[in-house]
Design an enzyme around this catalytic site. Structure first.
Site, PDB file in Angstrom:
ATOM      1  N   ARG A  59       8.968   3.813  -5.496  1.00  0.00           N
ATOM      2  CA  ARG A  59       9.008   3.236  -6.829  1.00  0.00           C
ATOM      3  C   ARG A  59       8.887   1.712  -6.813  1.00  0.00           C
ATOM      4  NH1 ARG A  59      11.918   6.955  -9.896  1.00  0.00           N
ATOM      5  NH2 ARG A  59      12.354   7.567  -7.762  1.00  0.00           N
ATOM      6  N   THR A  60       9.796   1.066  -6.115  1.00  0.00           N
ATOM      7  CA  THR A  60       9.852  -0.394  -6.153  1.00  0.00           C
ATOM      8  C   THR A  60       8.597  -0.998  -5.547  1.00  0.00           C
ATOM      9  OG1 THR A  60      12.240  -0.267  -5.967  1.00  0.00           O
ATOM     10  CG2 THR A  60      11.243  -2.388  -5.520  1.00  0.00           C
ATOM     11  N   LYS A  87       7.980  -2.957  17.313  1.00  0.00           N
ATOM     12  CA  LYS A  87       7.897  -3.336  18.732  1.00  0.00           C
ATOM     13  C   LYS A  87       9.053  -4.232  19.132  1.00  0.00           C
ATOM     14  CE  LYS A  87       2.916  -3.256  18.130  1.00  0.00           C
ATOM     15  NZ  LYS A  87       1.860  -4.171  17.682  1.00  0.00           N
ATOM     16  N   ARG A 109      12.139  -6.049   1.076  1.00  0.00           N
ATOM     17  CA  ARG A 109      13.182  -5.030   1.017  1.00  0.00           C
ATOM     18  C   ARG A 109      13.674  -4.807   2.435  1.00  0.00           C
ATOM     19  NH1 ARG A 109      13.831   0.589  -1.901  1.00  0.00           N
ATOM     20  NH2 ARG A 109      14.178  -0.942  -3.525  1.00  0.00           N
ATOM     21  N   HIS A 137      19.819  -5.770  -6.002  1.00  0.00           N
ATOM     22  CA  HIS A 137      18.473  -5.325  -6.315  1.00  0.00           C
ATOM     23  C   HIS A 137      18.154  -5.954  -7.668  1.00  0.00           C
ATOM     24  CE1 HIS A 137      14.853  -3.183  -6.559  1.00  0.00           C
ATOM     25  NE2 HIS A 137      15.262  -1.935  -6.421  1.00  0.00           N
TER      26      HIS A 137
END
Lengths: 315, 424
Positions: A59-60, A87, A109, A137
């Site tokens: 969604r975001t 890595k 995020r 958020h």
């Protein structure tokens, strides 16, 4: 042109009520772009935005990407699975490498609270927090506010009940801080194992009884149980949780007649919310998604006006 | 005479001394303390305006060698200690391999003889590998030179094993130093649980994690002949529990760190990983109680919990970074500036907590400058103004939360067995 005085959007906690108002008004104005036959404006033409997603998100991430495209920005997408992070590269090295590409804005995020702050300290680009651990958020809270405002005309004076896994929810934090800054009466509801006692100090009243939270509520916001963040048992079972906290048609009668139901997603139907509530006319869950794009366009636009104005020293 | 310190303020609680005097040293021992020594020394130091105290002992240091030499070595750590005003350190066993055997203890002491200008007293593990399951060979390690046992960093969870360790260590008359933490309660917390952990979305460590083990240990100590020492005590309730045990004549002592006396969990708001240590920074209420406990004497020792970490390990997301900060080169200055200069703490109490008490608890023939004692001396300059700059540290690591602090009061000279090993 109006712009935010901030270099970054790291959380709602750093915003004033005026900042929030400005973002919401701008988002309101940008909503109409979605109704045009050509859904694109040249606002961010020539600007580079990097979407740096260290945590799964549908969604975001797509909401940000669409917002960036509608503003004509050039976009780079990085995700933990495709970048050198897998890595063993540190966040700081990743950030410095990206910084060398001179992006204007980095949307991040990350599973760790404070990861965007680490980036903001090290990068000249504007940083937008798209969710950091259990911290904040901010764009979700802003789109929630935009949604409430469009249905209720205001936020001030409303009773807003947030129910669910408060402890592990960055949405609960950002929402509570934003709504209380805008003058709403915020209730945080859930089993005591999932509400930190100090949540009150963020501006919420707390209760373990959903009936008390729903009583004459103008807005009902449901949160899911974040099983992936729960390493211990917080509730005995999903069934018991549903029995005490699930949002049913019957419980909805406690709220105001014109109440709206919200959910930041993803929903667990039959756990925290019944299908016949989630899909009812008073559910505005899909409006939240639509408003998400406009809200993110507003944030990108407002920060781009300021990007690079206050270059920070590398430390 | 080998060395004479002229006209400093001599502060030695073991002799109830706090007066201007000359201190004469010969053959590495204190020969004479007098208002005026007539003889002359091969070396003379003008100590006017300075404080002359028995050598400071940091009873809670991590030297990281063997195993983590990128963060610290016995050489760099003891240089940092000397620069911080310490004539001795007790080093914790959580090296790699863990100091749970005669071999590792001997290695540390041998390395120290080669490279250290100050005394190094190893602390042995309580259990093999600090795994919390079977007792380490405490007797053999004692014979090789350990002065205490501790599973610092990996505290013993099983109360029965802790009880056995307390009983067994009593045989050798060495203290058992416990990092009190119920690891189930602490879970995967990264900071003190309270308003700030809620605000910052960081997993909290409930203070009960420390407090339940402080209480557990004082109860176990009641039933054993061992001596209990609580490491880096950090909450008001922990202190209350120790006070109560002391009033009941249970053999318990405790230490506090400068950072727990000076910083609160509010400092974590920047997500600065130099504010991350275990036990975590606590609330203002806890800090106030610890300061009170330091002044009143219920807290026996100030120890640094010097925990060096390589910058690459520390420059991570807050929840991924390791716990711990360096402290050897800031401790004395911080206490002088923030507590002694401000009149909160008397200089005699400071010397007691940095020298007399650690020596007594660890059973060292140190912590005094009475006639005939080993001439380990810490000289302090209560007026020197300086700024904490980690780039100047002798330590290999820079992880300090006190960067940029402006302080008045600093170590001026570190003397070990009559030899000046460091001077400002």
């Amino acid at each position: 042109m109006a712009s935010l005085t901030h270099k970054d959007l790291l959380g709602i906690a750093q915003l004033t009520a005026d900042d929030i108002q400005l973002i919401l008004d701008t988002a309101e104005a940008l909503k109409q772009v979605a109704d045009r036959p050509v859904k694109k404006v040249p606002t961010l033409r020539g600007k580079t935005v990097i979407n740096l997603f260290f945590e799964a998100s549908t969604r975001t991430r797509s909401s940000f990407e669409l917002a960036e495209k509608r503003l004509s920005a050039d976009i780079l997408n990085f995700s933990a699975s495709t970048s050198s992070v897998s890595k063993g590269e540190s966040l700081l090295d990743t950030a410095r490498n990206l910084e060398a590409m001179s992006p204007d804005i980095i949307v991040i995020r990350h599973a760790s609270a404070g990861a965007p702050h680490l980036l903001a300290r090290e990068c000249r680009s504007s940083i937008i927090n798209a969710g950091d651990g259990m911290h904040e958020h901010p764009t979700q809270a802003l789109l929630d506010a935009l949604t409430i405002r469009s249905f209720k005309g205001r936020i001030n004076g409303l009773k807003i009940a947030i129910t669910g896994d408060i402890a592990h929810s960055r949405v609960a934090r950002s929402d509570t801080i934003l709504f209380s800054k805008m003058g709403a009466e915020v209730w945080a509801c859930g089993p005591p194992t999932l509400i930190p006692w100090d949540f009150q100090k963020l501006g919420a009243k707390i209760t373990g009884h959903i009936e008390e939270a729903l009583d004459a509520a103008d807005v009902v916001m449901m949160l899911r149980l974040q099983l992936e963040r729960q390493h211990e048992a917080f509730v005995p079972s999903m069934r018991e949780y549903y029995n005490f906290y699930g949002l049913t048609r019957e419980r909805m009668r406690l709220a105001k007649k014109d109440t709206i139901v919200m959910h930041p997603g993803p929903m667990n139907r039959g756990v925290e919310i019944d299908s016949d509530v989630a899909d009812a006319p008073f559910s505005v869950i899909l409006n939240q998604v639509a408003n998400g794009v406009a809200t993110r366009m507003a944030v990108l636009y407002l920060l781009s006006g300021n990007a690079g104005l206050k270059p920070r020293k590398h430390s | 005479m080998q060395l004479i310190l002229r006209q400093g303020r001599v502060v030695d609680p073991t002799q109830k001394l706090n007066q201007i005097a000359d201190v004469g040293i010969d053959d590495g021992r204190i020969l004479e303390i007098a208002p005026k020594i007539r003889k002359s020394g091969r070396k003379e130091i003008d100590a006017r305006g300075l404080i002359v105290a028995p050598g400071f002992i940091d009873m809670h240091t991590h030297l990281r060698e063997p195993g983590h030499e990128d963060a610290e070595t016995i050489e760099s750590g003891t240089n940092a200690a000397a620069r911080g005003g310490f004539t001795a350190v007790a080093c914790m066993p959580n090296t790699s391999p863990v100091n749970d055997s005669e071999a590792v203890t001997s290695f540390i002491l041998e390395r120290a003889r080669e490279v250290a200008k100050i005394a190094v007293y190893p602390v042995g593990a309580i259990t093999k590998g600090s795994q919390g399951e079977t007792l380490a060979e405490i007797g053999e390690m004692r014979r090789s030179g350990i002065v205490a046992i501790s599973d610092d960093g990996r505290p013993v969870q099983n109360s029965q094993i802790m009880r056995r360790a307390m009983e067994y260590s009593g045989l050798f008359n060495i203290p058992i130093i416990d990092h009190c933490e119920d690891r189930n309660l602490a879970a995967d917390g990264v900071m003190h649980e309270g308003y700030y952990s809620t605000l910052l979305g960081l997993r909290g460590i409930n203070p009960a994690a420390e407090e339940t083990h402080v209480v557990r240990d004082t109860i176990l100590a009641r039933y054993s002949s061992g001596r209990l020492h609580i490491a880096h005590l950090s909450t008001k309730f922990s202190l209350e529990a120790v006070k109560r045990a002391k009033k009941e004549k249970i053999s318990v002592t405790c230490e506090v760190t400068p950072h727990h006396l000076l910083l609160t969990d509010a400092q974590v708001t920047s997500y600065d990983t130099n504010m991350k240590m275990n036990p975590p920074l606590r609330s203002q209420e806890d800090v106030d109680a610890l300061v009170e406990g330091m002044v009143s004497g219920f807290i026996d020792v100030i120890a640094t919990d010097h925990a060096p970490h390589n910058i690459n390990d520390k420059m991570l997301e807050f929840d991924r970074a390791p716990f711990g900060i360096v402290g050897l080169e800031t401790a004395v200055g911080l206490i002088l500036d923030r507590f002694v200069r401000t009149g909160v703490l008397g200089i005699e109490r400071m010397v007691e907590m940095f020298s007399t008490n650690p020596a007594r608890i660890l059973g060292l023939e140190r912590g005094t400058i009475a006639k005939g004692a080993v001439a380990d001396i810490t000289v302090l300059d209560p007026d020197r103004q300086w700024v904490v700059n980690s780039a100047d540290f002798a330590s290999r690591s820079r992880n300090t939360p006190f960067e940029g602090y402006r302080l008045r009061g600093a170590p001026a000279m570190t003397i070990v067995k009559g030899r000046v090993v460091w001077g400002a």
